[in-house]
Design a protein around this motif. Structure first.
Motif, PDB file in Angstrom:
ATOM      1  N   LEU A   1       0.847  -1.190   0.000  1.00 58.07           N
ATOM      2  CA  LEU A   1       0.000   0.000   0.000  1.00 58.07           C
ATOM      3  C   LEU A   1       0.879   1.235   0.000  1.00 58.07           C
ATOM      4  O   LEU A   1       1.953   1.250   0.598  1.00 58.07           O
ATOM      5  CB  LEU A   1      -0.882   0.027   1.256  1.00 58.07           C
ATOM      6  N   VAL A   2       0.406   2.268  -0.668  1.00 65.08           N
ATOM      7  CA  VAL A   2       1.072   3.560  -0.639  1.00 65.08           C
ATOM      8  C   VAL A   2       0.034   4.575  -0.179  1.00 65.08           C
ATOM      9  O   VAL A   2      -1.045   4.674  -0.770  1.00 65.08           O
ATOM     10  CB  VAL A   2       1.636   3.951  -2.026  1.00 65.08           C
ATOM     11  N   ALA A   3       0.352   5.286   0.893  1.00 71.03           N
ATOM     12  CA  ALA A   3      -0.537   6.337   1.366  1.00 71.03           C
ATOM     13  C   ALA A   3      -0.373   7.550   0.459  1.00 71.03           C
ATOM     14  O   ALA A   3       0.743   7.933   0.111  1.00 71.03           O
ATOM     15  CB  ALA A   3      -0.204   6.693   2.805  1.00 71.03           C
ATOM     16  N   ALA A   4      -1.488   8.133   0.057  1.00 70.89           N
ATOM     17  CA  ALA A   4      -1.465   9.303  -0.813  1.00 70.89           C
ATOM     18  C   ALA A   4      -2.412  10.348  -0.240  1.00 70.89           C
ATOM     19  O   ALA A   4      -3.375  10.013   0.462  1.00 70.89           O
ATOM     20  CB  ALA A   4      -1.888   8.918  -2.224  1.00 70.89           C
TER      21      ALA A   4
ATOM     22  N   GLU B   1      -7.329  11.875   1.665  1.00 68.90           N
ATOM     23  CA  GLU B   1      -6.342  10.821   1.869  1.00 68.90           C
ATOM     24  C   GLU B   1      -6.890   9.518   1.299  1.00 68.90           C
ATOM     25  O   GLU B   1      -8.076   9.234   1.416  1.00 68.90           O
ATOM     26  CB  GLU B   1      -6.056  10.664   3.363  1.00 68.90           C
ATOM     27  N   TRP B   2      -6.006   8.741   0.677  1.00 68.53           N
ATOM     28  CA  TRP B   2      -6.405   7.448   0.140  1.00 68.53           C
ATOM     29  C   TRP B   2      -5.212   6.511   0.129  1.00 68.53           C
ATOM     30  O   TRP B   2      -4.073   6.923   0.332  1.00 68.53           O
ATOM     31  CB  TRP B   2      -7.012   7.590  -1.256  1.00 68.53           C
TER      32      TRP B   2
ATOM     33  N   GLY C   1       4.402  -3.230  -8.612  1.00 68.38           N
ATOM     34  CA  GLY C   1       4.107  -1.817  -8.500  1.00 68.38           C
ATOM     35  C   GLY C   1       2.943  -1.354  -9.335  1.00 68.38           C
ATOM     36  O   GLY C   1       2.721  -0.159  -9.492  1.00 68.38           O
ATOM     37  N   GLN C   2       2.180  -2.285  -9.865  1.00 63.24           N
ATOM     38  CA  GLN C   2       1.005  -1.947 -10.676  1.00 63.24           C
ATOM     39  C   GLN C   2      -0.146  -1.586  -9.745  1.00 63.24           C
ATOM     40  O   GLN C   2      -0.463  -2.329  -8.824  1.00 63.24           O
ATOM     41  CB  GLN C   2       0.631  -3.132 -11.561  1.00 63.24           C
TER      42      GLN C   2
ATOM     43  N   MET D   1       4.973  -0.300   3.501  1.00 59.27           N
ATOM     44  CA  MET D   1       4.909   0.946   2.754  1.00 59.27           C
ATOM     45  C   MET D   1       6.120   1.061   1.836  1.00 59.27           C
ATOM     46  O   MET D   1       7.248   1.155   2.285  1.00 59.27           O
ATOM     47  CB  MET D   1       4.840   2.140   3.705  1.00 59.27           C
ATOM     48  N   GLU D   2       5.845   1.018   0.550  1.00 59.21           N
ATOM     49  CA  GLU D   2       6.900   1.046  -0.467  1.00 59.21           C
ATOM     50  C   GLU D   2       7.285   2.483  -0.798  1.00 59.21           C
ATOM     51  O   GLU D   2       6.501   3.405  -0.622  1.00 59.21           O
ATOM     52  CB  GLU D   2       6.403   0.361  -1.746  1.00 59.21           C
ATOM     53  N   ALA D   3       8.481   2.651  -1.324  1.00 59.81           N
ATOM     54  CA  ALA D   3       8.925   3.964  -1.792  1.00 59.81           C
ATOM     55  C   ALA D   3       8.205   4.283  -3.096  1.00 59.81           C
ATOM     56  O   ALA D   3       8.285   3.511  -4.045  1.00 59.81           O
ATOM     57  CB  ALA D   3      10.430   3.963  -2.002  1.00 59.81           C
ATOM     58  N   PRO D   4       7.486   5.398  -3.180  1.00 57.09           N
ATOM     59  CA  PRO D   4       6.703   5.719  -4.371  1.00 57.09           C
ATOM     60  C   PRO D   4       7.525   5.793  -5.658  1.00 57.09           C
ATOM     61  O   PRO D   4       7.018   5.492  -6.713  1.00 57.09           O
ATOM     62  CB  PRO D   4       6.094   7.086  -4.049  1.00 57.09           C
ATOM     63  N   THR D   5       8.788   6.183  -5.611  1.00 57.09           N
ATOM     64  CA  THR D   5       9.569   6.333  -6.838  1.00 57.09           C
ATOM     65  C   THR D   5       9.697   5.025  -7.591  1.00 57.09           C
ATOM     66  O   THR D   5       9.718   5.007  -8.811  1.00 57.09           O
ATOM     67  CB  THR D   5      10.976   6.876  -6.524  1.00 57.09           C
ATOM     68  N   ARG D   6       9.755   3.906  -6.906  1.00 55.08           N
ATOM     69  CA  ARG D   6       9.879   2.612  -7.553  1.00 55.08           C
ATOM     70  C   ARG D   6       8.570   2.211  -8.227  1.00 55.08           C
ATOM     71  O   ARG D   6       8.542   1.389  -9.125  1.00 55.08           O
ATOM     72  CB  ARG D   6      10.273   1.551  -6.512  1.00 55.08           C
ATOM     73  N   LEU D   7       7.480   2.801  -7.799  1.00 54.76           N
ATOM     74  CA  LEU D   7       6.172   2.323  -8.212  1.00 54.76           C
ATOM     75  C   LEU D   7       5.471   3.207  -9.241  1.00 54.76           C
ATOM     76  O   LEU D   7       4.347   2.927  -9.615  1.00 54.76           O
ATOM     77  CB  LEU D   7       5.287   2.201  -6.966  1.00 54.76           C
TER      78      LEU D   7
END
Length: 164
Positions: free
Chosen positions: A51-54, A64-65, A73-74, A99-105
């Motif tokens: 999951l990535v918090a945005a 927030e979502w 990363g799809q 929580m993944e790093a957004p740049t990779r995804l």
């Protein structure tokens, strides 16, 4: 996060705006051992591994979502926080998530095509050793929550199903 753990955490959220990606052959044919879905629209949730918090600041205030991503990363679904969502359960889900790093995804965001959004409350039960995930329209939702869901779907140019 394993699909089984994710499925057990979703009902704790209460009411959320669920925005799955448009059905694909991959999502429709996905099967995870030990998890049974009550509705085909929930199939993208079986693909989720992180999951990535945005968030965004809009004219209506902060939004927030959660971006629900697979191993590659799809992006397959979004879960939007609403005033009716259990904020403590939301925070607990974030703490449990990898929580993944957004740049990779970033590559997964371009191909995401949202399907029809739904106001849902998830439920989980055991059936013959399987984790069964169901989603139903919430029994009660505030006017503020309903209005926010409509604004989110309008901003994303998607249809909000079952909204009165």
């Amino acid at each position: 996060m394993s699909p089984e753990r994710f499925v057990r955490q979703l009902p704790l959220l209460g009411c959320v705006l669920y925005v799955p990606g448009r059905p694909t052959a991959l999502a429709a044919e996905s099967c995870v051992g030990g998890v049974l879905l009550a509705h085909r629209e929930l199939a993208p949730l079986l693909l989720i591994r992180s999951l990535v918090a945005a968030s965004a600041i809009t004219g209506d205030g902060p939004r927030e979502w959660l971006e629900c991503l697979d191993d590659e990363g799809q992006l397959h679904a979004r879960l939007h926080l609403l005033p009716d969502t259990d904020y403590l359960a939301w925070d607990a889900l974030l703490q449990l998530a990898d929580m993944e790093a957004p740049t990779r995804l970033l590559h997964g965001y371009r191909s995401f095509q949202p399907g029809e959004a739904r106001l849902v409350s998830f439920s989980h039960r055991q059936l013959a050793g399987l984790n069964v995930l169901e989603a139903a329209q919430p029994q009660a939702i505030s006017n503020l929550g309903r209005q926010l869901a409509k604004r989110i779907t309008q901003a994303e140019a998607i249809v909000l199903q079952g909204a009165a």
